[in-house]
Design a protein around this motif. Structure first.
Motif, PDB file in Angstrom:
ATOM      1  N   LEU A  52       0.300 -14.464   6.666  1.00  0.00           N
ATOM      2  CA  LEU A  52      -0.664 -13.809   5.774  1.00  0.00           C
ATOM      3  C   LEU A  52      -0.522 -12.293   5.855  1.00  0.00           C
ATOM      4  O   LEU A  52      -0.473 -11.609   4.829  1.00  0.00           O
ATOM      5  CB  LEU A  52      -2.097 -14.216   6.122  1.00  0.00           C
ATOM      6  N   SER A  98       1.037 -10.691   2.467  1.00  0.00           N
ATOM      7  CA  SER A  98       0.019 -10.072   1.610  1.00  0.00           C
ATOM      8  C   SER A  98       0.131  -8.559   1.586  1.00  0.00           C
ATOM      9  O   SER A  98      -0.407  -7.905   0.708  1.00  0.00           O
ATOM     10  CB  SER A  98      -1.393 -10.501   2.027  1.00  0.00           C
ATOM     11  N   ARG A 150       5.263 -10.947  -1.232  1.00  0.00           N
ATOM     12  CA  ARG A 150       4.140 -11.674  -1.848  1.00  0.00           C
ATOM     13  C   ARG A 150       4.604 -12.414  -3.101  1.00  0.00           C
ATOM     14  O   ARG A 150       4.327 -13.597  -3.278  1.00  0.00           O
ATOM     15  CB  ARG A 150       3.041 -10.671  -2.187  1.00  0.00           C
ATOM     16  N   ARG A 208       0.305 -18.881   1.604  1.00  0.00           N
ATOM     17  CA  ARG A 208       0.392 -18.930   0.135  1.00  0.00           C
ATOM     18  C   ARG A 208      -0.953 -19.347  -0.461  1.00  0.00           C
ATOM     19  O   ARG A 208      -1.455 -18.709  -1.387  1.00  0.00           O
ATOM     20  CB  ARG A 208       1.492 -19.911  -0.276  1.00  0.00           C
ATOM     21  N   ILE A 217      -3.547 -16.494  -0.029  1.00  0.00           N
ATOM     22  CA  ILE A 217      -3.322 -15.392  -0.979  1.00  0.00           C
ATOM     23  C   ILE A 217      -3.771 -15.810  -2.379  1.00  0.00           C
ATOM     24  O   ILE A 217      -4.438 -15.043  -3.076  1.00  0.00           O
ATOM     25  CB  ILE A 217      -1.849 -14.943  -0.960  1.00  0.00           C
ATOM     26  N   GLU A 249      -7.007 -11.500   1.565  1.00  0.00           N
ATOM     27  CA  GLU A 249      -6.079 -10.384   1.700  1.00  0.00           C
ATOM     28  C   GLU A 249      -6.076  -9.864   3.131  1.00  0.00           C
ATOM     29  O   GLU A 249      -7.115  -9.793   3.766  1.00  0.00           O
ATOM     30  CB  GLU A 249      -6.493  -9.239   0.773  1.00  0.00           C
TER      31      GLU A 249
END
Length: 175
Positions: A41, A45, A51, A129, A132, A137
């Motif tokens: 993450l 992100s 991303r 995934r 996000i 965030e």
């Protein structure tokens, strides 16, 4: 610890997990999925190119095709893994497949692992995934404890069958 860039995420998480007193926990699948999800993450992100790459995979199964790794990967190279008939059921995010498989580490030792306890990196990428896509965030300057909390909230929503909650409790004091 504050994470300012995507590149720092893996090192900051590694430093925090090195402070854990009981290293036998590191072998548990839930720890791999939780820590891997936090790192993924943070990394995916905070870097727009990464991303886009992760989100371009849409809802497909992600696997770590590592022939000598049955914990983070599926103990198979990519061509062998793609030939597996029930890949998603065996190594997917919601796998509860209790059948064991054997693999040989780089050192030549043979290990046995349950299918549902393999592919931690693939699962971590799929959790990142999903997070996000859900608007979770990891901003530049985010504290590692905050990133763990954000991932844990999302893991609760996903209701994964692996024991990441015990891992969260065990790692809490080292953050």
């Amino acid at each position: 610890a504050t994470i300012r860039t995507a590149a720092e995420s893996k090192e900051v998480a590694a430093r925090a997990t090195r402070r854990v007193a009981d290293y036998t926990w590191w072998g548990h699948h839930g720890v791999h999925v939780l820590v891997g999800s936090v790192v993924c993450l943070l990394k995916f992100s905070q870097d727009e190119g990464l991303r886009r790459l992760l989100l371009s995979t849409q809802g497909v199964l992600l696997i770590e095709a590592a022939p000598h790794d049955g914990a983070w990967g599926v103990a198979a190279n990519s061509s062998k893994a793609l030939q597996a008939p029930a890949l998603a059921r065996t190594f997917g995010l919601y796998s509860v497949q209790q059948s064991p498989f054997e693999f040989e580490s780089r050192e030549g030792r043979v290990h046995t692992r349950l299918c549902c306890e393999a592919n931690a990196l693939g699962k971590a990428l799929m959790v990142a995934r999903a997070a996000i896509l859900a608007g979770v965030e990891a901003t530049s300057g985010m504290e590692l404890r905050s990133a763990f909390a954000a991932v844990a909230r999302h893991l609760r929503l996903l209701a994964l069958p692996c024991d990441w909650r015990a891992a969260e409790t065990h790692l809490e004091d080292s953050l």
